[in-house]
Design a protein around this motif. Structure first.
Motif, PDB file in Angstrom:
ATOM      1  N   ILE A 196       0.875  -1.179   0.000  1.00 13.31           N
ATOM      2  CA  ILE A 196       0.000   0.000   0.000  1.00 13.31           C
ATOM      3  C   ILE A 196       0.904   1.218   0.000  1.00 13.31           C
ATOM      4  CG2 ILE A 196      -1.769   1.330   1.199  1.00 13.31           C
ATOM      5  CD1 ILE A 196      -2.568  -1.081   2.719  1.00 13.31           C
ATOM      6  N   SER A 197       0.586   2.163  -0.848  1.00 16.05           N
ATOM      7  CA  SER A 197       1.354   3.401  -0.876  1.00 16.05           C
ATOM      8  C   SER A 197       0.399   4.586  -0.866  1.00 16.05           C
ATOM      9  CB  SER A 197       2.257   3.427  -2.109  1.00 16.05           C
ATOM     10  OG  SER A 197       3.214   4.454  -1.971  1.00 16.05           O
ATOM     11  N   GLY A 198       0.942   5.739  -0.588  1.00 17.61           N
ATOM     12  CA  GLY A 198       0.142   6.960  -0.546  1.00 17.61           C
ATOM     13  C   GLY A 198       0.820   7.943   0.386  1.00 17.61           C
ATOM     14  N   LEU A 199       0.601   9.210   0.148  1.00 18.55           N
ATOM     15  CA  LEU A 199       1.225  10.237   0.986  1.00 18.55           C
ATOM     16  C   LEU A 199       0.575  10.250   2.376  1.00 18.55           C
ATOM     17  CD1 LEU A 199       1.618  12.883  -1.816  1.00 18.55           C
ATOM     18  CD2 LEU A 199       3.498  11.985  -0.438  1.00 18.55           C
ATOM     19  N   PRO A 200       1.252  10.830   3.367  1.00 21.44           N
ATOM     20  CA  PRO A 200       0.714  10.866   4.732  1.00 21.44           C
ATOM     21  C   PRO A 200      -0.695  11.464   4.776  1.00 21.44           C
ATOM     22  CG  PRO A 200       2.986  11.625   4.728  1.00 21.44           C
ATOM     23  CD  PRO A 200       2.572  11.467   3.285  1.00 21.44           C
ATOM     24  N   GLY A 201      -1.587  10.757   5.475  1.00 23.33           N
ATOM     25  CA  GLY A 201      -2.963  11.259   5.623  1.00 23.33           C
ATOM     26  C   GLY A 201      -3.888  10.868   4.492  1.00 23.33           C
ATOM     27  N   SER A 202      -3.394  10.048   3.551  1.00 20.62           N
ATOM     28  CA  SER A 202      -4.245   9.688   2.411  1.00 20.62           C
ATOM     29  C   SER A 202      -5.299   8.648   2.788  1.00 20.62           C
ATOM     30  CB  SER A 202      -3.393   9.186   1.240  1.00 20.62           C
ATOM     31  OG  SER A 202      -2.617   8.078   1.631  1.00 20.62           O
ATOM     32  N   GLY A 203      -5.027   7.857   3.836  1.00 16.82           N
ATOM     33  CA  GLY A 203      -6.007   6.859   4.271  1.00 16.82           C
ATOM     34  C   GLY A 203      -5.527   5.422   4.164  1.00 16.82           C
ATOM     35  N   LYS A 204      -4.203   5.239   4.206  1.00 15.19           N
ATOM     36  CA  LYS A 204      -3.641   3.886   4.095  1.00 15.19           C
ATOM     37  C   LYS A 204      -4.062   3.004   5.268  1.00 15.19           C
ATOM     38  CE  LYS A 204       0.620   5.411   3.913  1.00 15.19           C
ATOM     39  NZ  LYS A 204       0.487   6.871   3.886  1.00 15.19           N
ATOM     40  N   SER A 205      -4.132   3.567   6.469  1.00 11.83           N
ATOM     41  CA  SER A 205      -4.383   2.714   7.637  1.00 11.83           C
ATOM     42  C   SER A 205      -5.780   2.108   7.643  1.00 11.83           C
ATOM     43  CB  SER A 205      -4.061   3.413   8.952  1.00 11.83           C
ATOM     44  OG  SER A 205      -4.417   4.746   8.913  1.00 11.83           O
ATOM     45  N   LEU A 206      -6.756   2.768   7.018  1.00  5.92           N
ATOM     46  CA  LEU A 206      -8.093   2.150   6.957  1.00  5.92           C
ATOM     47  C   LEU A 206      -8.048   0.884   6.093  1.00  5.92           C
ATOM     48  CD1 LEU A 206     -10.979   2.295   8.011  1.00  5.92           C
ATOM     49  CD2 LEU A 206     -11.609   3.491   5.916  1.00  5.92           C
ATOM     50  N   VAL A 207      -7.265   0.913   5.021  1.00  3.42           N
ATOM     51  CA  VAL A 207      -7.091  -0.282   4.191  1.00  3.42           C
ATOM     52  C   VAL A 207      -6.529  -1.402   5.070  1.00  3.42           C
ATOM     53  CG1 VAL A 207      -5.934  -1.311   2.190  1.00  3.42           C
ATOM     54  CG2 VAL A 207      -6.655   1.088   2.109  1.00  3.42           C
ATOM     55  N   LYS A 228     -15.110   1.184  -1.345  1.00  3.10           N
ATOM     56  CA  LYS A 228     -14.082   1.032  -2.382  1.00  3.10           C
ATOM     57  C   LYS A 228     -12.987   0.068  -1.930  1.00  3.10           C
ATOM     58  CE  LYS A 228     -14.408   5.765  -4.214  1.00  3.10           C
ATOM     59  NZ  LYS A 228     -13.653   7.043  -4.290  1.00  3.10           N
ATOM     60  N   ILE A 229     -12.600   0.163  -0.661  1.00  5.20           N
ATOM     61  CA  ILE A 229     -11.567  -0.733  -0.113  1.00  5.20           C
ATOM     62  C   ILE A 229     -12.067  -2.177  -0.147  1.00  5.20           C
ATOM     63  CG2 ILE A 229     -10.278  -1.396   1.964  1.00  5.20           C
ATOM     64  CD1 ILE A 229     -10.363   1.626   2.752  1.00  5.20           C
TER      65      ILE A 229
END
Length: 180
Positions: free
Chosen positions: A7-18, A170-171
């Motif tokens: 999983i990638s994405g900038l800080p605060g994008s919502g990676k932890s919910l995934v 979506k996840i």
């Protein structure tokens, strides 16, 4: 054979919910950030110092190497669960994971900077900033690592700019697509 994905994405994008939703479905999360935080604790340094020092001492890709080692240990222990690697930041790291794990895919989460900054202000983890200029500097540091290329070359991108409910949907849809 267990599936390994990133999983990638900038800080605060919502990676932890995934990660949270995937964990509920039985996945194991291996966070590159946690590996740095564990190392920082051992060294008595800040995470930022440790991230930089590890790379200076052991090369640019030490965190990916430590992560791969941790995953291989899980595999050796006979683990069949899907493993999700959180925090991949460079195209070279992606290549390392693809080399080490068959069918490795990357999911990236995207949200615009203003929205991500608001989320980080609310989250307030040790390495989060209340100051927009600090936030922009951190983004730039991530972009310098090559995270923009990782996101651009992802196998799947989810835009997380609306409500939590539709983002969760979506996840879940994506996790069904990858049989999790």
């Amino acid at each position: 054979m267990m599936q390994v994905m990133g999983i990638s994405g900038l800080p605060g994008s919502g990676k932890s919910l995934v990660s949270d939703i995937a964990t509920e479905k039985g996945a194991i999360i291996v966070s590159m950030g946690d590996i740095i935080r564990e190392e920082a604790k051992k060294r008595g340094e800040s995470t930022k110092e440790t991230a930089q020092n590890l790379r200076t001492e052991h090369g640019q890709y030490i965190v990916a190497e430590l992560t791969i080692k941790k995953i291989k240990k899980l595999q050796e222990e006979g683990n069949e669960n899907t493993i999700i690697v959180e925090g991949i930041r460079s195209p070279h790291e992606v290549d390392m994971f693809k080399y080490n794990f068959d069918d490795f895919i990357i999911l990236s989460i995207f949200a615009n900077p203003k929205l991500r900054f608001e989320r980080l202000k609310n989250r307030m983890r040790e390495d989060d900033s209340k100051d927009f200029n600090e936030f922009k500097k951190r983004d730039q540091m991530e972009l310098d690592f090559g995270i923009g290329s990782v996101i651009a070359l992802s196998d799947k991108i989810i835009i997380n700019e609306s409500d939590l409910e539709s983002y969760s949907a979506k996840i879940n849809e994506f996790l069904r697509e990858v049989n999790l």
